[in-house]
Each structure stands twice: as structure tokens, then as C-alpha cells.
Design a protein around this motif. Structure first.
Motif, short mmCIF file in Angstrom:
data_model
loop_
_atom_site.label_atom_id
_atom_site.label_comp_id
_atom_site.label_asym_id
_atom_site.label_seq_id
_atom_site.Cartn_x
_atom_site.Cartn_y
_atom_site.Cartn_z
N ARG A 160 0.83 -1.20 0.00
CA ARG A 160 0.00 0.00 0.00
C ARG A 160 0.87 1.26 0.00
O ARG A 160 0.61 2.22 -0.73
N ALA A 161 1.92 1.26 0.83
CA ALA A 161 2.80 2.43 0.92
C ALA A 161 3.50 2.70 -0.41
O ALA A 161 3.69 3.85 -0.81
N GLY B 115 2.65 10.16 -1.01
CA GLY B 115 2.99 10.93 0.18
C GLY B 115 2.13 10.49 1.33
O GLY B 115 1.22 9.66 1.15
N PRO B 116 2.45 11.00 2.51
CA PRO B 116 3.51 11.93 2.90
C PRO B 116 4.89 11.27 2.86
O PRO B 116 4.96 10.04 2.70
N TYR C 105 4.47 5.32 5.74
CA TYR C 105 4.31 3.94 6.20
C TYR C 105 3.24 3.87 7.29
O TYR C 105 2.40 2.96 7.30
N LEU C 106 3.27 4.81 8.22
CA LEU C 106 2.28 4.81 9.30
C LEU C 106 0.87 5.02 8.77
O LEU C 106 -0.08 4.37 9.23
N SER D 244 16.04 -8.47 13.07
CA SER D 244 15.20 -7.27 12.95
C SER D 244 15.04 -6.82 11.51
O SER D 244 15.79 -7.20 10.61
N TYR D 245 14.01 -5.98 11.32
CA TYR D 245 13.78 -5.33 10.03
C TYR D 245 13.09 -4.00 10.32
O TYR D 245 12.79 -3.66 11.47
N GLY D 246 12.91 -3.19 9.26
CA GLY D 246 12.19 -1.94 9.41
C GLY D 246 12.82 -0.93 10.34
O GLY D 246 12.14 -0.12 10.95
N GLY D 247 14.14 -0.95 10.48
CA GLY D 247 14.82 0.03 11.31
C GLY D 247 14.74 -0.27 12.79
O GLY D 247 14.57 0.64 13.61
#
Length: 293
Positions: free
Chosen positions: A148-149, A154-155, A161-162, A200-203
Motif C-alpha cells: 500500500r505504501a 505521500g507523505p 508507512y504509518l 530485525s527489520y524496518g529500522g
């Protein structure tokens, strides 16, 4: 470690803002008159072809100057060879670097680790026959959010992502997965499935907190069917790795995992791979990395 260091650069890392940091990193790598060359591809495919050509010449190392996406690309070139992978974590998440003990935010300290030339042998895993990954494969809710992102304009940054996560949660329903773990078949509805060679993933989302990159196994984490509200409350715990205590979460370890589910695309090391079904197989010791040992 003798030989030329070939630095593979992602010019778009952090929106292009880290390119100004490339020169001091290259100067640090060249200390002691070490030969260093730089590859900047015009596209992902061009970068991969250039990296594979460089690795065929057996340099001292292929050094990825970028984030997990560029590390993923570099792994395609070096996995299964004797050429070590160096990482200068100039991206946003840098999870593979962190799993190997390489500082996420200090590029010159990472360059010193590359220059020191200490080699650690770790595992890598294959997706089918054509793709390697070093970190985490994710599918289900999180990959739907990524899909979806990627369609949104944007933003910018994490806000996109949020927003995509909030929108996806409105319509998301548990997915019927068939998961084959070393030959044992499990069928269940799940919110998400993650298969980790690292943790981990996504920071910094420690989705597979027990995964280590040199144990010859993949961690298979399944978040089973739970109400959306409970899922939303549980999801932030992934940053601390405390989500394993939830009764809907299970973890198994395996050498080979096959994932099947309708309408689900898998992401590996943050990169879009392909729709399921996919088979993931760990290859112990397939990757040599320049890291603290």
C-alpha cells in the motif's frame, strides 16, 4: 585482507543526502594506500551487473554503501563466493549491519571495520533458486502495508508507512497460510509470518529476536489470528522483542520453510520479492562479512 575494495553506492540512500559522506569514507578506506574503486549503477539491475562483474575479478571485498536494500543487492553478488561483504550503513534502517555488530549511524567507524579486514562467516538463505537474503522475509499484514505504501505518493518518510498501516488495518482480515517447516505442514490463519536469518527489520523492529546469523537455522515467527485492537496494541512490542510473550505468537526453527497464502507478496531485507508460494532454504556459512569478531 589484501586487494582492492570495491564500494557499491546507492545514490538514493536517505534521499541522496548521504552522498556527501562518501568522500570521507573512501578516504578512510584508502588509508595506507589501499586501492579503492566506486561503483554507482544507473538502476538496481545495472548495479547488480556491475557488482557481479567486480566480484568475478576477486577483489578484497565488495562494500555496500547504503541501506538494507543495497546490502540485499550486494549479497546476490557475493553469496557462495570467497569475496567478503563489507557494509557502510548509509541507509534508513540498516538492520543487517546492526545484526552483525556494525554501528548503524557511524559511517567512519563502519569504514574502520571494513579496513580492519576481520572476516566472519555467517549464513545466508535462498528464496527458490534465484534470490538470496541475509535478514528477514516478511509476509502478511506488514507486506500488505508495504504494498500500500509503495502505491502512495505521500507523505514522505515514515509518515507514509504509518498512514499506510492505518489504512490497511481497516480492511485487513487474517490470511489463511500453509506453512511447511522442514516437511511438517501447518495450516492456520495468521496476521503475519516472518522468517529471520537475523533478528530485525524496518529500522529496529526485532521481529525474530532470537535469530542469529550463524546457527544454520531460520526462525519462523507466526502471529496467529487475533482481534485488530489486540494486534495494534501488540505490534509496538516488536521494537523491544517482547511480543514473543503473546499467546498468539509462535516461533519455530527450521532449515527449509515453504510459505503459501493467497494474495500475499513477500518482502526480503525490505525489498519486494514475489507473490507466495515461496520456499526459503538456509545455506550455512554461505556469506563472508567484514564485521567485529
Amino acid at each position: 585482507m589484501a586487494g582492492e575494495l570495491v564500494v557499491l553506492v546507492n545514490p538514493a540512500a536517505r534521499g541522496g543526502r548521504t552522498l556527501r559522506l562518501l568522500d570521507p569514507v573512501v578516504r578512510r578506506l584508502r588509508a595506507g594506500d589501499r586501492p579503492v574503486s566506486v561503483i554507482v549503477g544507473t538502476s538496481a539491475q545495472d548495479s547488480l551487473e556491475r557488482a557481479c562483474t567486480a566480484v568475478a575479478e576477486e577483489p578484497g571485498a565488495l562494500v555496500a554503501f547504503g541501506g538494507d536494500g543495497l546490502v540485499h543487492l550486494a549479497v546476490q553478488a557475493v553469496a557462495g563466493t570467497d569475496v567478503p561483504l563489507g557494509i557502510i550503513p548509509a541507509g534508513t534502517g540498516n538492520d543487517v549491519a546492526a545484526a552483525l555488530g556494525i554501528p548503524r549511524r557511524d559511517l567512519l567507524a563502519a569504514a574502520d571495520i571494513v579496513a580492519a579486514g576481520r572476516t566472519r562467516v555467517v549464513d545466508a538463505a535462498r528464496i527458490g533458486e534465484d534470490e538470496w537474503f541475509a535478514g528477514v522475509v516478511a509476509c502478511g499484514f506488514d507486506s500488505r502495508v508495504n504494498e500500500r505504501a509503495n502505491e502512495m505518493t505521500g507523505p514522505p518518510g515514515t509518515a507514509k508507512y504509518l498512514l499506510a498501516m492505518v489504512r490497511e488495518l481497516r480492511s485487513f482480515v487474517p490470511v489463511p497460510f500453509t506453512i511447511t517447516v522442514d516437511g511438517e505442514v501447518v495450516e492456520q490463519e495468521a496476521m503475519m509470518v516472518a522468517v529471520g536469518n537475523t533478528d530485525s527489520y524496518g529500522g529496529g523492529m526485532r521481529v525474530c529476536p532470537g535469530a542469529v546469523p550463524d546457527d544454520g537455522l531460520l526462525d519462523v515467527l507466526v502471529v496467529g489470528r487475533i482481534p485488530k485492537g489486540a494486534f495494534l496494541r501488540t505490534f509496538p512490542r516488536v521494537y523491544r522483542g517482547t511480543h514473543l510473550g503473546h499467546p498468539a505468537v509462535t516461533v519455530r526453527r527450521a532449515r527449509t520453510v515453504t510459505l503459501e497464502a493467497p494474495g500475499i507478496v513477500a518482502y526480503a531485507d525490505g525489498e519486494r520479492i514475489a507473490p507466495l508460494p515461496l520456499t526459503l532454504t538456509v545455506h550455512p556459512g554461505a556469506l563472508r562479512v567484514l564485521a567485529p569478531v
